[in-house]
Design an enzyme around this catalytic site. Sequence first.
Site, mmCIF file in Angstrom:
data_model
loop_
_atom_site.group_PDB
_atom_site.id
_atom_site.type_symbol
_atom_site.label_atom_id
_atom_site.label_comp_id
_atom_site.label_asym_id
_atom_site.label_seq_id
_atom_site.Cartn_x
_atom_site.Cartn_y
_atom_site.Cartn_z
ATOM 1 N N CYS A 53 -36.946 -34.795 46.781
ATOM 2 C CA CYS A 53 -37.208 -36.238 46.706
ATOM 3 C C CYS A 53 -38.690 -36.549 46.922
ATOM 4 O O CYS A 53 -39.236 -37.456 46.311
ATOM 5 C CB CYS A 53 -36.351 -36.988 47.713
ATOM 6 N N THR A 54 -39.335 -35.773 47.785
ATOM 7 C CA THR A 54 -40.768 -35.960 48.023
ATOM 8 C C THR A 54 -41.543 -35.574 46.766
ATOM 9 O O THR A 54 -42.449 -36.297 46.336
ATOM 10 C CB THR A 54 -41.233 -35.136 49.242
#
Length: 190
Positions: A46-47
Amino acid sequence: MPMPQAGDKAPGFSLPDQSGATVSLSQFKGRHVVLYFYPKDATPGCTTEACDFRDEHSALVKAGAVVLGVSPDSVASHQKFATKQGLPFSLLADPDHALADAYGVWGEKSLYGRKFMGLIRATFLIGPDARVVRVWPKVKVAGHVAEVLSALQGGPAAESKPAAVKKAAAKKAPAAKPAAKAAARKGARG
């Protein structure tokens, strides 16, 4: 709920972002919206995805789009994540996963053989008329933002040609290559 498909009216929403401001789909009428769903703030995939959207943000805006990230995390979690990663776009808090349900991205997942309900990573390109233009279900993070940008710019990723058409085009292409290569070789030697 089933996932909206290209041509469908995009489900509307009104959710708080990382600063607590309410963000609604209706406020972007007349612009493209890249609505991307991701499972959890500050996790590796997600980062990476958020940072890819951050790094291409000016190109996406130049192509006429607004980027909105959505996860079940809280406003406070989003604020911490956005600040740490320098994200220039809104992250919408959907803790009861109502928006994820509306877009058909809340479902059964499996990790190490354990089944659980969670958010399925997906992206929706919504057109200026609030209709879905393109759907990327089950997104693979690597190269995804480039695909979204290409679709916005009307590039090859924007067209979903049937496989048969792609194969036919591929068969035609090599016939022209030998002559072109020979001409290039002559020019290089000449």
